[in-house]
Design an enzyme around this catalytic site. Structure first.
Site, PDB file in Angstrom:
ATOM      1  N   LYS A  22       0.827  -1.218   0.000  1.00 12.25           N
ATOM      2  CA  LYS A  22       0.000   0.000   0.000  1.00 12.25           C
ATOM      3  C   LYS A  22       0.855   1.260   0.000  1.00 12.25           C
ATOM      4  O   LYS A  22       0.652   2.153  -0.820  1.00 12.25           O
ATOM      5  CB  LYS A  22      -0.904  -0.014   1.241  1.00 12.25           C
ATOM      6  CG  LYS A  22      -1.502   1.329   1.607  1.00 12.25           C
ATOM      7  CD  LYS A  22      -2.279   1.222   2.912  1.00 12.25           C
ATOM      8  CE  LYS A  22      -2.547   2.513   3.617  1.00 12.25           C
ATOM      9  NZ  LYS A  22      -1.435   3.206   4.247  1.00 12.25           N
ATOM     10  N   ASN A  23       1.804   1.336   0.927  1.00  4.47           N
ATOM     11  CA  ASN A  23       2.504   2.618   1.072  1.00  4.47           C
ATOM     12  C   ASN A  23       3.512   2.887  -0.040  1.00  4.47           C
ATOM     13  O   ASN A  23       3.984   4.011  -0.181  1.00  4.47           O
ATOM     14  CB  ASN A  23       3.126   2.735   2.467  1.00  4.47           C
ATOM     15  CG  ASN A  23       2.039   2.958   3.520  1.00  4.47           C
ATOM     16  OD1 ASN A  23       0.898   3.278   3.187  1.00  4.47           O
ATOM     17  ND2 ASN A  23       2.378   2.772   4.782  1.00  4.47           N
ATOM     18  N   CYS A 117      -5.328   8.518   8.901  1.00  2.79           N
ATOM     19  CA  CYS A 117      -5.636   8.070  10.262  1.00  2.79           C
ATOM     20  C   CYS A 117      -5.227   9.136  11.274  1.00  2.79           C
ATOM     21  O   CYS A 117      -4.235   9.832  11.089  1.00  2.79           O
ATOM     22  CB  CYS A 117      -4.907   6.767  10.554  1.00  2.79           C
ATOM     23  SG  CYS A 117      -5.388   5.429   9.458  1.00  2.79           S
ATOM     24  N   ARG A 122      -0.269  15.491  12.907  1.00  2.00           N
ATOM     25  CA  ARG A 122       0.565  14.931  11.827  1.00  2.00           C
ATOM     26  C   ARG A 122       0.940  16.073  10.879  1.00  2.00           C
ATOM     27  O   ARG A 122       0.347  16.216   9.803  1.00  2.00           O
ATOM     28  CB  ARG A 122      -0.179  13.805  11.091  1.00  2.00           C
ATOM     29  CG  ARG A 122      -0.436  12.594  11.964  1.00  2.00           C
ATOM     30  CD  ARG A 122      -1.157  11.492  11.205  1.00  2.00           C
ATOM     31  NE  ARG A 122      -0.292  10.770  10.280  1.00  2.00           N
ATOM     32  CZ  ARG A 122      -0.715   9.797   9.481  1.00  2.00           C
ATOM     33  NH1 ARG A 122      -1.975   9.436   9.496  1.00  2.00           N
ATOM     34  NH2 ARG A 122       0.124   9.166   8.680  1.00  2.00           N
ATOM     35  N   PRO A 123       1.913  16.885  11.267  1.00  2.00           N
ATOM     36  CA  PRO A 123       2.259  18.048  10.447  1.00  2.00           C
ATOM     37  C   PRO A 123       2.936  17.643   9.132  1.00  2.00           C
ATOM     38  O   PRO A 123       3.393  16.512   8.990  1.00  2.00           O
ATOM     39  CB  PRO A 123       3.229  18.836  11.330  1.00  2.00           C
ATOM     40  CG  PRO A 123       3.789  17.842  12.286  1.00  2.00           C
ATOM     41  CD  PRO A 123       2.797  16.730  12.428  1.00  2.00           C
ATOM     42  N   ASP A 307       3.423   0.757  12.292  1.00  2.00           N
ATOM     43  CA  ASP A 307       2.220   0.203  11.659  1.00  2.00           C
ATOM     44  C   ASP A 307       1.946  -1.241  12.077  1.00  2.00           C
ATOM     45  O   ASP A 307       0.938  -1.821  11.678  1.00  2.00           O
ATOM     46  CB  ASP A 307       2.320   0.296  10.126  1.00  2.00           C
ATOM     47  CG  ASP A 307       2.273   1.741   9.658  1.00  2.00           C
ATOM     48  OD1 ASP A 307       1.857   2.615  10.439  1.00  2.00           O
ATOM     49  OD2 ASP A 307       2.682   1.999   8.510  1.00  2.00           O
ATOM     50  N   ARG A 399      -9.384   0.357   3.550  1.00  2.00           N
ATOM     51  CA  ARG A 399      -8.453   1.304   2.922  1.00  2.00           C
ATOM     52  C   ARG A 399      -7.110   0.659   2.622  1.00  2.00           C
ATOM     53  O   ARG A 399      -6.400   1.105   1.720  1.00  2.00           O
ATOM     54  CB  ARG A 399      -8.188   2.479   3.867  1.00  2.00           C
ATOM     55  CG  ARG A 399      -9.388   3.335   4.114  1.00  2.00           C
ATOM     56  CD  ARG A 399      -9.022   4.417   5.053  1.00  2.00           C
ATOM     57  NE  ARG A 399      -7.978   5.218   4.436  1.00  2.00           N
ATOM     58  CZ  ARG A 399      -7.645   6.425   4.830  1.00  2.00           C
ATOM     59  NH1 ARG A 399      -8.265   6.963   5.843  1.00  2.00           N
ATOM     60  NH2 ARG A 399      -6.704   7.090   4.223  1.00  2.00           N
TER      61      ARG A 399
END
Ligand code: EPU
Length: 431
Positions: A22-23, A117, A122-123, A307, A399
């Site tokens: 996925k990533n 998520c 989460r900048p 993760d 997702r």
């Protein structure tokens, strides 16, 4: 509301085929925007995040053709700078890669602030730092990101990341591939999907060197050409089934994996008393009774992946003693613990630390998937629990896990996907 129903207590047996990562896919698909020609991507995972990104590309003017379930051909040759479909963009984290690819292709970008998520703040300041160093002006206003270049092209620069960030490393690699001159990223993240993105870009004519180390050099090129690329297997999907087998018991072979990418997970499972045997492109996992307690600290690759924290923490709820988990990447990735407590887990959370006292059994309950990996963790808890577990908010799980229910059922789990008929009727009426 759609849900999973799981009747726990069955060990996992047999084999599961792991899908594409996925990533990696969610970075490569936005990067295709820069390619002049037809790009054929193989081993694409069938997950909703991928569908959304392909839709975004189509709405930007790309021609997208599904060749088969896991192969897609994308032609961005005639794409022009246009407003992106913001409703879709703001739903996914990976939409931030369009900042890099739009800057690379058009020298200008407009996207929404990314969704994804919720693990606390989460900048994207490190992404902005990279683009700014390469000469872009970046403004974040009213939930949108506007980026522009004075003469339509980024220029190579040296970027030292203040924080090891997967997203910032990949975004800067994407943007720098089409910049003028050389870019150097120091303190870069080293995850396998970063190497995969670099391999993809290089196979389309880019010049990215050192991906997988903490210094990446990118020599900008004028054009990326089409070609065929096969995405690597998903490290976290494989790790999730490994943790599931460790917790629920049984013996499972995971096929289409790169065992070296799983080493950070395999090592921890072995410490927990699980047998993990590496094959050439498979791993065999065998659970040998009650798990041993361990401590876990999540870190950027090659450390233990954040993760995998919810899935392994869930397995440790059934271990023989006290485990201490330290979340080293995010401020707030323990929201799911309150769901595990409903199932009888004994967990105390204090900031970035969770203390898990192993219990003899979990019991089925109605729980929610708080996010993608937390949802997978609830499924693992359900596979181990006595009685029936009902999991709601499963859209988070869809997702990122291809055919989660089908793959688990194939390995002997008693899990059923229950689609909400009212939802289905509403969708049919709208069509
Ligand atoms: N961070 C900053 N500034 C930035 C970027 C990151 O402070 O500009 C911080 C984050 O807040 C976090 C840490 O740095 O504390 C690491 O964040 P990173 O940028 O590495 O994460 P990400 O790119 O937002 C990706 C994955 C996540 C995965 C992390 C870490 C995608 C789309 N997402 O997120 O995947 O947890 O890397 O490996 O690739 C998942 O798959 O479930 C998932 C959440």
């Amino acid at each position: 509301m759609d849900k999973y129903l799981i009747r726990g207590g069955r060990p996992l047996q047999g084999q599961i085929e792991i899908s594409g990562a996925k990533n990696a896919a969610v970075a490569i698909i936005p990067a295709v925007l820069m390619v002049d020609g037809v790009c054929r991507l193989e081993n694409i995972p069938q997950i909703s995040d991928v569908d959304m990104l392909l839709t975004i590309l189509e709405e930007l003017g790309a021609r997208v053709r599904r060749v088969d379930a896991t192969t897609v051909e994308i032609d961005c040759t005639h794409v022009h700078f246009a407003d992106a479909p913001y409703e879709l963009m703001r739903k996914i984290r990976a939409s931030y890669y369009f900042i890099g690819s739009m800057l690379g292709r058009f020298g200008t970008a407009k996207t929404t602030m990314p969704g994804g998520c919720n693990f606390g703040v989460r900048p994207i300041d490190q992404h902005v730092k990279g683009m700014t160093a390469m000469g872009a002006t970046v403004e974040i206003k009213d939930g949108f990101v506007y980026a522009d270049t004075p003469d339509g092209r980024l220029r190579g620069a040296k970027v030292y990341l203040d924080k090891v960030s997967v997203g910032a490393t990949m975004n800067i690699i994407i943007a720098a591939s089409m910049a003028r001159g050389r870019t150097i990223i120091e303190n870069a993240a080293r995850e396998p999907h970063i190497v995969d993105l670099a391999n993809f870009l290089n196979s389309m004519g880019a010049d990215v060197r050192g991906a997988g180390t903490d210094t990446v050099k990118i020599y900008g090129v004028d054009r990326l050409h089409g070609g065929t690329y096969t995405i690597i297997p998903d490290q976290i999907e494989a790790g999730t089934y490994m943790a599931a087998c460790a917790a629920a018991g049984g013996e499972l072979r995971l096929k289409n994996v790169i065992p070296r990418h799983l080493e950070c997970i395999s090592a921890k499972l072995r410490e927990m008393g699980v047998t993990v045997v590496d094959g050439e492109d498979s791993v065999l996992v065998r659970s040998n009774g009650r798990l041993r307690r361990v401590n876990v600290k999540t870190q950027p690759y090659p450390g233990f992946p954040t993760d995998m924290q919810p899935q392994v923490s869930t397995a440790l709820c059934l271990a023989n003693g006290t485990s201490v988990i330290t979340e080293g990447v995010y401020d707030n990735r323990y929201k799911y613990m309150k769901e595990l407590r409903k199932m009888g887990a004994n967990v105390v959370v204090d900031g970035c630390t969770a203390i898990i006292e192993g219990v003899d059994a979990l019991r089925g309950a109605r729980v929610a998937a708080c996010d993608l990996r937390a949802g997978a963790a609830m499924v693992i808890a359900g596979l181990c629990a006595q009685g029936v577990t009902e999991i709601v908010d499963i859209h988070y799980i869809e997702r990122g896990y291809e055919d989660f229910v089908g793959k688990l059922r194939g390995a002997g789990a008693d899990i059923t996907l229950v689609r909400d008929e009212q939802d289905a009727v509403a969708v049919a009426a709208a069509e």
